[in-house]
Design a protein around this motif. Structure first.
Motif, short mmCIF file in Angstrom:
data_model
loop_
_atom_site.label_atom_id
_atom_site.label_comp_id
_atom_site.label_asym_id
_atom_site.label_seq_id
_atom_site.Cartn_x
_atom_site.Cartn_y
_atom_site.Cartn_z
N UNK A 26 -2.74 -5.64 39.72
CA UNK A 26 -3.68 -4.73 39.06
C UNK A 26 -4.87 -5.49 38.47
N UNK A 27 -4.59 -6.65 37.86
CA UNK A 27 -5.68 -7.46 37.30
C UNK A 27 -6.61 -7.96 38.39
N UNK A 28 -6.03 -8.39 39.52
CA UNK A 28 -6.86 -8.86 40.64
C UNK A 28 -7.73 -7.74 41.19
N UNK A 29 -7.16 -6.53 41.26
CA UNK A 29 -7.93 -5.40 41.76
C UNK A 29 -9.09 -5.07 40.83
N UNK B 20 10.24 -9.60 37.55
CA UNK B 20 9.38 -10.22 38.58
C UNK B 20 8.49 -9.17 39.24
N UNK B 21 9.07 -8.03 39.58
CA UNK B 21 8.27 -6.98 40.24
C UNK B 21 7.19 -6.46 39.31
N UNK B 22 7.50 -6.25 38.05
CA UNK B 22 6.49 -5.76 37.10
C UNK B 22 5.41 -6.80 36.86
N UNK B 23 5.80 -8.05 36.82
CA UNK B 23 4.81 -9.12 36.67
C UNK B 23 3.89 -9.15 37.87
N UNK B 24 4.45 -9.01 39.07
CA UNK B 24 3.62 -9.02 40.28
C UNK B 24 2.68 -7.82 40.31
N UNK B 25 3.17 -6.66 39.83
CA UNK B 25 2.32 -5.47 39.80
C UNK B 25 1.17 -5.65 38.81
N UNK B 26 1.44 -6.25 37.67
CA UNK B 26 0.38 -6.50 36.68
C UNK B 26 -0.66 -7.47 37.23
#
Length: 371
Positions: free
Chosen positions: A359-362, A350-356
């Motif tokens: 990153x895509x939003x940024x 979940x944390x890695x998915x949220x980080x990805x």
């Protein structure tokens, strides 16, 4: 390569998350099946010995047949623990279903009425463990997830093959994601050998049972429904028991197969002194003709080839009882490790998915600003 394997490991874990939890936790509990039975139904599964000798099998068989005239005996467990009640398997006339009763071998007292194989809590849990309560379909399903358990263990060991560098390192002061990552790796590496053994032996048993069902009952052939006694009443089961002990040196019968369909003979399965802790208590066998009582075959596991001994060891390895209480406790604890692996693995995913996603939003914001 590692990135692909890492993703595959994660997706397999997500797909198998709930079924593996059910299988592993139930299996862990079942390591102490008899102890749980003794706590829940002590007077039915435990008997007082008090220096008494077992009654003859003929006398006990007569007690069972008189108590349940509408059933036929199809199996009989003779536990090596003298304080355990005998478990006698029965098949009612007009049915192919198996039931069992519990019997005091010293007094002949019937300790329980015939119940189906999932009536008691631990029996229900055992069926859940092996089939998810879905009969042969469940065997196929648990086989798939047992294979996934093996693949998860292998892929995890490959991903963390350099684990020895920081094997027992838990970065307590690090942020939760790093700590959980360390805990997940360490738990997985420690548990993988046992989980691989349990997964592989489970797959073997399930596939073997499925193959038997397909071979014997293909094309819609139904299971035999018990119509009448399939062994001769003139036979002395006690005499066959004694002959079995004489046919294989040091043979101690632990289970008796009685005919449950035409063509099945009477077979005594048992233990022999071998010095090999991995050989099961059912490794050797002596078979007699169900009508004449003539010796049909005798198999001593000590004379068997390496392949046969390895396959027989699957029972001890799956249940973890090859080294007494120590191995059983280890198997029980390791069987619970998927709980920890699931919690830490799900959190990390979940944390890695949220980080990805972040990153895509940024990147999208930066691209929009640059435009």
């Amino acid at each position: 390569m590692n990135k692909v394997l890492f993703k595959l490991h994660g997706w397999m874990a997500l797909f198998a998350f709930v079924p593996l939890l059910v299988m592993c936790v139930s299996g862990s509990i079942l390591v102490f099946k008899h102890e749980i039975d003794a706590a829940l139904m002590h007077d039915q599964v435990r008997v007082g010995v008090d220096g008494r000798a077992r009654q003859s099998l003929d006398s006990l068989l007569g007690d069972v047949n008189r108590s349940f005239p509408d059933y036929e005996v199809v199996g009989w467990t003779l536990f090596q623990d003298p304080g355990r009640a005998d478990q006698v398997f029965l098949m009612p006339h007009g049915s192919s279903d198996w039931f069992y009763t519990l019997l005091n071998p010293y007094s002949g007292e019937i300790l329980a009425q015939p119940q189906n194989l999932t009536h008691y809590f631990t029996d229900w849990l055992l069926e859940l463990h092996y089939t998810f309560l879905l009969d042969d379909t469940g065997l196929a399903i648990t086989s798939v997830f047992s294979i996934l358990l093996c693949l998860l263990g292998i892929s995890g060991l490959i991903l963390y093959r350099k684990f020895w560098k920081n094997f027992f390192t838990l970065r307590w002061n690090a942020r939760l994601m790093v700590y959980f990552s360390d805990l997940h790796k360490m738990t997985g590496v420690l548990a993988s050998p046992v989980l691989l053994i349990v997964g592989f032996t489970g797959v073997w048993w399930n596939i073997t049972q499925l193959a038997y069902e397909v071979r014997e009952h293909a094309a819609g052939k139904e299971h035999y429904k018990m119509e009448k006694r399939l062994y001769s009443d003139k036979l002395s089961l006690q005499a066959l028991y004694q002959r079995a002990g004489q046919s294989v040196d040091g043979f101690e019968p632990t289970y008796i197969t009685m005919p449950w369909e035409p063509g099945v003979n009477i077979t005594f399965w048992g233990d022999v002194p071998s010095g090999n802790p991995l050989l099961s208590q059912y490794a050797s066998s002596v078979t007699f003709d169900a009508q004449s009582g003539d010796l049909v075959a005798a198999a001593d596991i000590r004379d068997a080839g390496l392949g046969t001994k390895i396959i027989d060891s699957y029972r001890r390895l799956h249940f973890g009882d090859f080294a007494g209480l120590a191995s059983r406790v280890l198997w029980c604890v390791v069987g619970l490790s998927p709980l920890l692996l699931s919690v830490t693995g799900l959190y990390l995913w979940i944390r890695r998915r949220d980080k990805r996603r972040a990153a895509r939003a940024k990147r999208r914001r930066l691209q929009a600003a640059a435009a």
